[in-house]
Design a protein around this motif. Sequence first.
Motif, PDB file in Angstrom:
ATOM      1  N   ASP A  62      20.218-181.427 -19.905  1.00  0.00           N
ATOM      2  CA  ASP A  62      19.267-182.157 -19.059  1.00  0.00           C
ATOM      3  C   ASP A  62      17.895-181.499 -19.142  1.00  0.00           C
TER       4      ASP A  62
ATOM      5  N   ILE B  44      13.639-180.853 -18.844  1.00  0.00           N
ATOM      6  CA  ILE B  44      12.615-180.930 -17.800  1.00  0.00           C
ATOM      7  C   ILE B  44      11.547-181.913 -18.276  1.00  0.00           C
TER       8      ILE B  44
ATOM      9  N   TYR C 263       7.836-183.088 -17.379  1.00  0.00           N
ATOM     10  CA  TYR C 263       6.670-182.729 -16.574  1.00  0.00           C
ATOM     11  C   TYR C 263       5.853-183.972 -16.262  1.00  0.00           C
TER      12      TYR C 263
ATOM     13  N   MET D 179       8.827-171.533 -18.403  1.00  0.00           N
ATOM     14  CA  MET D 179       9.846-172.480 -17.957  1.00  0.00           C
ATOM     15  C   MET D 179      11.020-172.566 -18.926  1.00  0.00           C
TER      16      MET D 179
ATOM     17  N   ALA E 189      14.522-171.587 -17.973  1.00  0.00           N
ATOM     18  CA  ALA E 189      15.483-172.523 -17.384  1.00  0.00           C
ATOM     19  C   ALA E 189      16.477-173.034 -18.422  1.00  0.00           C
TER      20      ALA E 189
ATOM     21  N   ARG F 271      16.134-175.067 -21.004  1.00  0.00           N
ATOM     22  CA  ARG F 271      16.053-176.513 -21.208  1.00  0.00           C
ATOM     23  C   ARG F 271      14.853-176.858 -22.077  1.00  0.00           C
TER      24      ARG F 271
ATOM     25  N   ILE G 118      11.550-179.065 -22.835  1.00  0.00           N
ATOM     26  CA  ILE G 118      10.483-179.502 -21.929  1.00  0.00           C
ATOM     27  C   ILE G 118       9.789-180.707 -22.552  1.00  0.00           C
TER      28      ILE G 118
ATOM     29  N   ASN H 123      15.583-183.424 -15.254  1.00  0.00           N
ATOM     30  CA  ASN H 123      14.970-182.724 -14.126  1.00  0.00           C
ATOM     31  C   ASN H 123      13.484-183.054 -14.130  1.00  0.00           C
TER      32      ASN H 123
ATOM     33  N   TRP I 275       9.579-182.441 -12.824  1.00  0.00           N
ATOM     34  CA  TRP I 275       8.670-181.433 -12.263  1.00  0.00           C
ATOM     35  C   TRP I 275       7.301-182.098 -12.125  1.00  0.00           C
TER      36      TRP I 275
ATOM     37  N   SER J 135      17.578-183.124 -10.611  1.00  0.00           N
ATOM     38  CA  SER J 135      16.822-182.373  -9.605  1.00  0.00           C
ATOM     39  C   SER J 135      15.346-182.697  -9.747  1.00  0.00           C
TER      40      SER J 135
ATOM     41  N   SER K 243       2.700-173.913  -8.813  1.00  0.00           N
ATOM     42  CA  SER K 243       3.758-173.693  -9.801  1.00  0.00           C
ATOM     43  C   SER K 243       3.478-172.557 -10.772  1.00  0.00           C
TER      44      SER K 243
ATOM     45  N   LEU L 100      16.467-174.759 -10.539  1.00  0.00           N
ATOM     46  CA  LEU L 100      16.959-175.484 -11.699  1.00  0.00           C
ATOM     47  C   LEU L 100      18.313-174.960 -12.155  1.00  0.00           C
TER      48      LEU L 100
END
Length: 670
Positions: free
Chosen positions: A109, A111, A113, A137, A140, A142, A144, A232, A234, A256, A495, A508
């Motif tokens: 999964d 992220i 943005y 990031m 995490a 993942r 992006i 996810n 963000w 999330s 952030s 996350l």
Amino acid sequence: MKTKFLISLMLFSMLLTSCGKPAAIPAPTESTLPTVIAPEATRIEPTQEPTAMFEETPCPFELPSDQVEGETVECGYLIVPEDRTDPESREIRLAIAIFRHPDGNPQPDPIIYLEGGPAGSPLEIRVPNFTASFGSMFAAKRDIIVFDQRGVGYSQPALDCPDFTPRYLDLLDFEVNGDRLTPQEVLEHKVDAFLACAAKLREVADLSDYNTIANAADVNDLRLALGYDQVNLWGVSYGTRLALGVMRDFPDGVRSVVLDAPYSPEVDIYLDTPSSFDRALNVLFADCAADEACNAAFPNLRTVLFETVEKLNENPANFEVIHPRTGESYTKLLDGDGLLELVFRSMYDTNMRSILPQVIYEASKGHFTSFLTTILIDILRQDFRSWGMYFSVLCNEEIPFSTWEQFQAEVAAYPEFTGLYAGFEVGGLAYGVCEAWGAGQAEARENEAVRSQVPALIMTGQYDPIVPPDWGAQIAKTLPNSYFFEFAGMAHGVSQADCPRSLILAFLDDPAVPPDDSCIAEMEIPLFFVPMETVEVLWEAFESEDFSIQGLIPAGWTEAGPGVFARASSSADLTVLLLQAAPVSANELLGALTEQLDLEEIPESVDEREANSLTWTLYTVEAQGLLRDIALAEKDGMTLIVILRTAPNEHDILYEAVFLPAVDALVLVE
């Protein structure tokens, strides 16, 4: 080496000239009060069936040097229908960049943005600094995904208003063709420019199809087209409004959500903006008053600010600004309402907090240098914001739910802000533009709180001038699986800071578990700047093979380019030191600097200095409200150069504490 020097000198010249519009405007007259007449909204039904396709293409933008197309990043376009109620409508293309996790084995999964604005282009403003914006990031585990929303940046069509930028620049001095304009006339010029843009945009787009509901469907289609079961999200600022729309309309596809500076449908950003700014100012005033050093240096801060506003409204100031991209010089008129706008925009930046009391006092004495960064960012913002998308979103889903009379009533509670919001983009300008923009009217759900079971991390900054912490607490009430945190001393968008970023990564990792927030209590809020009487500088050795020089630089200063060091204690800190050498004569270097700084004539020497068997010729020049101390020394066909740029209020101290010691220590490496 001469080529390297000239490139480096160009970088330094950019720093030498390194967001706020011109002064604000009285309220529109009765004849200009908008009446929003919009067609009845057509409901867009959420769907889990893909209505889009992803087409892989070469990246349409320049990649950072550490990214390799086809290996670390893949680009393409998501092709979606413009009208979300009609799958057969005209196709539009959304620019996508998928940054792959370095270890090649990410979680399933990714992220996604979501940029703010509305109408900010992350592919233009964030991807060039990908490591700083997104690199951490990857912890995490993942991929992006960064994309330009419909109508924005590299997406097609981009709802840009390129003709507005020259109009904006022409209006910086409140003059057109030599005639001085009233604030009301400035407002009318801006409204006319945007409505002319709308007329052109309607030739390529239906402006009523560019809004959050359509954006949310795009995000879901992106997920489906790329084959992800869940993603996810963000979001920052408007990006949180979009994230909430996806949570509401397509909850099954969201694992999330991170909401940084949350802006939800049920709030009215126009009606709340005056009280939000007042709240943030009161936090600043109270914190300075509670700080012994700040209160002693800057007493009665509120009184000083609004007395300065009144004084500038009576007698505006004029000063020069240089466009950071073109180098063209403009005269900016600054009245009191314009000063308030600069304070408002400056409060978006956490790094400005510690210097704002000093900046306000400097303004009271007629010095506006510390606002230069805020002004230049806003100048650049004109080119990097797709204004057509900005107004299409807000004219569709904000303006229809309030009236100009209601807005006037809200501003009346804060009479000091009357002139500021009369012509502001979150105020009179938007009400005037939206009257004839043609954005349609949003469905009722765009004015209602989002209720969702999707786990959410909600973060706000105490100093945020437009998104008060109460909004975050309010959103948390309708998101039962959420965690809300307020960060003292921080502003709009938290952030990027270490502690908030650690909370994001923990969240996350397991959205069902409250993230460890112990770092919040350990965060150090920087002290307020106070006037310097003395300054102690710690030095460290510096050597450059590029320039065959060695010497000393202040410890902790950051190298912004070859031989260029920035103190960077805040966004308003324009103090920069250059140490270089080149195989050209001192006269050639002085001529190049004269041209780059746009000086009327080559400066005269103010002194000479002997150090390390070198004879230095010293100069002091002023350009755009900043002082530059320059030292040149020739040896063996080379010219060594030292330049220190400072604000006037710090010049004398830093001249003795930084400039002269740097001159005395610099030598050629044999």
